[in-house]
Design a protein around this motif. Structure first.
Motif, PDB file in Angstrom:
ATOM      1  N   ALA A 161      14.177   1.134  45.189  1.00 14.16           N
ATOM      2  CA  ALA A 161      15.503   1.701  44.929  1.00 14.16           C
ATOM      3  C   ALA A 161      15.598   2.300  43.545  1.00 14.16           C
ATOM      4  N   LEU A 162      14.781   1.821  42.616  1.00 10.11           N
ATOM      5  CA  LEU A 162      14.858   2.280  41.237  1.00 10.11           C
ATOM      6  C   LEU A 162      14.141   3.601  41.016  1.00 10.11           C
ATOM      7  N   ARG A 163      13.420   4.085  42.027  1.00 13.26           N
ATOM      8  CA  ARG A 163      12.760   5.381  41.881  1.00 13.26           C
ATOM      9  C   ARG A 163      13.770   6.510  41.702  1.00 13.26           C
ATOM     10  N   SER A 164      14.946   6.358  42.292  1.00 15.25           N
ATOM     11  CA  SER A 164      15.956   7.415  42.201  1.00 15.25           C
ATOM     12  C   SER A 164      16.541   7.533  40.804  1.00 15.25           C
ATOM     13  N   LEU A 165      16.333   6.533  39.957  1.00 17.15           N
ATOM     14  CA  LEU A 165      16.875   6.599  38.603  1.00 17.15           C
ATOM     15  C   LEU A 165      16.048   7.493  37.697  1.00 17.15           C
ATOM     16  N   ARG A 166      14.776   7.668  38.026  1.00 15.29           N
ATOM     17  CA  ARG A 166      13.914   8.413  37.110  1.00 15.29           C
ATOM     18  C   ARG A 166      14.259   9.900  37.051  1.00 15.29           C
ATOM     19  N   PRO A 167      14.449  10.603  38.182  1.00 14.67           N
ATOM     20  CA  PRO A 167      14.855  12.011  38.064  1.00 14.67           C
ATOM     21  C   PRO A 167      16.184  12.171  37.325  1.00 14.67           C
ATOM     22  N   ALA A 168      17.112  11.251  37.579  1.00 10.23           N
ATOM     23  CA  ALA A 168      18.393  11.324  36.866  1.00 10.23           C
ATOM     24  C   ALA A 168      18.191  11.122  35.373  1.00 10.23           C
ATOM     25  N   LEU A 169      17.327  10.184  35.008  1.00  6.06           N
ATOM     26  CA  LEU A 169      17.064   9.953  33.590  1.00  6.06           C
ATOM     27  C   LEU A 169      16.374  11.153  32.957  1.00  6.06           C
ATOM     28  N   ASP A 170      15.425  11.760  33.661  1.00  2.00           N
ATOM     29  CA  ASP A 170      14.754  12.949  33.128  1.00  2.00           C
ATOM     30  C   ASP A 170      15.768  14.055  32.816  1.00  2.00           C
ATOM     31  N   LEU A 171      16.720  14.258  33.736  1.00  6.06           N
ATOM     32  CA  LEU A 171      17.748  15.278  33.511  1.00  6.06           C
ATOM     33  C   LEU A 171      18.561  14.955  32.261  1.00  6.06           C
TER      34      LEU A 171
END
Length: 315
Positions: free
Chosen positions: A194-204
Motif C-alpha cells: 500500500a505504501l508504494r503509492s506514496l512514492r510518486p506523490a512524494l516525488d511530485l
C-alpha cells in the motif's frame, strides 16, 4: 485468539486507507509540509506493519520462554506454527527487499561520485562537458559536501536567468536533504504494498518544493515556470530517462506540466479548508490506530501465552 487475528488483519489492511488519506492531505498542503506528511506516514505505517508481523512471528518463542511445549501451544491455537512461519517469511522477504533497495541507493551515489568526484567544482556547482542537457543534485558522500552537476549541453539550453532558476532548484534539493526523504519512502514501499503509492506523490511534492524555492530565490514565478519547462524539455530530448527517483534529484522528474501550471498560479499557502482538516484527522487517526493495534497485538499475544502456560500447569 480470534481477537488477536482480527487485530493483525486490521493492522495489515489499515495502511491502504492511511496511504489514501496521506495522498489526499499532501494534495492540500504546501509542498514542504506535504513531503513531511508523506514521509512520516510511510515511516510510521511501515513500522506498524513490521511490528504486527514480529508479534506473530515470536509466538512460538514466547511459548518457549513460558515453558509451554510447542505441540501444546499448537493444540490451543492450531494456527500457531503456520501463521508464525508466514510472518517469518514475510519479514525475511521485507528484509531482503529493504537491504537490496538500500544497496541500490548507495550504489547510485557511489557511481555518481566516482564519475564526478575528481572534478573540481566552482563552489557547489560542477559543470561537466557533454552535449546532452542534464542536471541533477548530487548529495554528499563520505564527508564530501553535495554539489550540483550540470552538463554544458544544459548550460547552452538555458539563458542566464533560467540557469539561476535551475541552480536554485537543485540547491533546494541539497539543502532540504530530499534524497533522504525519497529513500525513506522507497524503503517503506518494500514493507507494505500500500505504501508504494506514496512514492510518486512524494516525488511530485519534492520537485514542487524545489520549484517553489527556486521561484522565491529569483522573485519571478513566470520565469521559474519557463525555466523548469525548458530544462525539462531539453533533458527529455536526449531520450534518456530523467533522474529523480532515488538519491539523484533532477529538474526534469515528476509531472512537469502539473509543476509548471502550479508555478503560474500564486504561491501556495497552508489551507484552512475543511478538506485539509478532514484529511489530516483521517491520517492521524489511521497512524494512531496502527500504533494502538501493534500494542494491542503484543498484549494479546502475551496474554495468550500466559493463559496457555497456566492451563498447562493446572492440567
Amino acid at each position: 485468539m480470534t481477537l488477536v487475528l482480527a487485530l493483525v488483519a486490521l493492522a495489515l489492511v489499515l495502511p491502504w486507507g492511511a496511504a489514501a488519506a496521506a495522498r489526499r492531505l499532501a494534495a492540500l498542503l504546501p509542498p514542504r509540509e506535504a513531503c513531511a506528511a508523506l514521509t512520516g506516514a510511510a515511516l510510521l505505517l511501515a513500522g506498524g506493519t513490521v511490528a504486527a508481523l514480529i508479534g506473530l512471528f515470536h509466538v512460538p518463542f514466547l511459548a518457549a520462554l513460558e515453558q509451554v511445549p510447542l505441540p501444546r501451544a499448537a493444540a490451543e491455537w492450531p494456527a500457531t506454527v503456520p501463521v508464525a512461519a508466514a510472518a517469518g517469511a514475510a519479514l525475511a522477504l521485507q528484509t531482503v527487499l529493504v537491504v537490496r533497495r538500500w544497496h541500490e541507493h548507495r550504489s547510485v551515489l557511489a557511481r555518481a561520485w566516482s564519475a564526478t568526484g575528481d572534478a573540481v567544482p566552482d563552489g557547489d556547482l560542477l559543470v561537466v562537458p557533454g552535449p546532452d542537457p542534464q542536471a541533477f543534485a548530487l548529495p554528499g558522500w563520505r564527508g564530501r559536501s553535495g554539489r550540483i552537476v550540470v552538463t554544458t549541453g544544459m548550460i547552452r539550453a538555458l539563458d542566464p536567468a533560467e540557469r539561476e532558476v535551475l541552480f536554485g532548484h537543485e540547491r533546494a534539493h541539497l539543502a532540504g536533504r530530499h534524497h533522504l526523504l525519497s529513500v525513506t519512502a522507497y524503503l517503506a514501499a518494500a514493507v507494505h504494498p500500500a505504501l508504494r503509492s506514496l512514492r510518486p506523490a512524494l516525488d511530485l511534492h519534492l520537485e514542487r518544493w524545489a520549484d517553489e524555492t527556486a521561484a522565491s530565490s529569483v522573485g519571478n514565478r513566470r520565469l521559474a515556470a519557463t525555466a523548469i519547462a525548458r530544462a525539462a524539455l531539453a533533458a527529455a530530448s536526449t531520450g534518456q530517462p530523467g533522474k529523480g527517483h532515488g538519491p539523484l534529484r533532477s529538474v526534469g522528474s515528476g509531472p512537469v506540466p502539473q509543476r509548471v501550471e502550479a508555478l503560474l498560479r500564486p504561491a501556495p499557502v497552508r489551507p484552512r479548508a475543511r478538506g485539509a482538516q478532514a484529511a489530516a484527522v483521517g491520517l492521524a487517526t489511521a497512524v494512531a490506530v496502527s500504533a494502538v493495534l501493534a500494542l494491542g497485538l503484543a498484549y494479546g499475544l502475551h496474554e495468550y501465552v500466559e493463559f496457555t502456560a497456566r492451563a498447562l500447569l493446572s492440567g
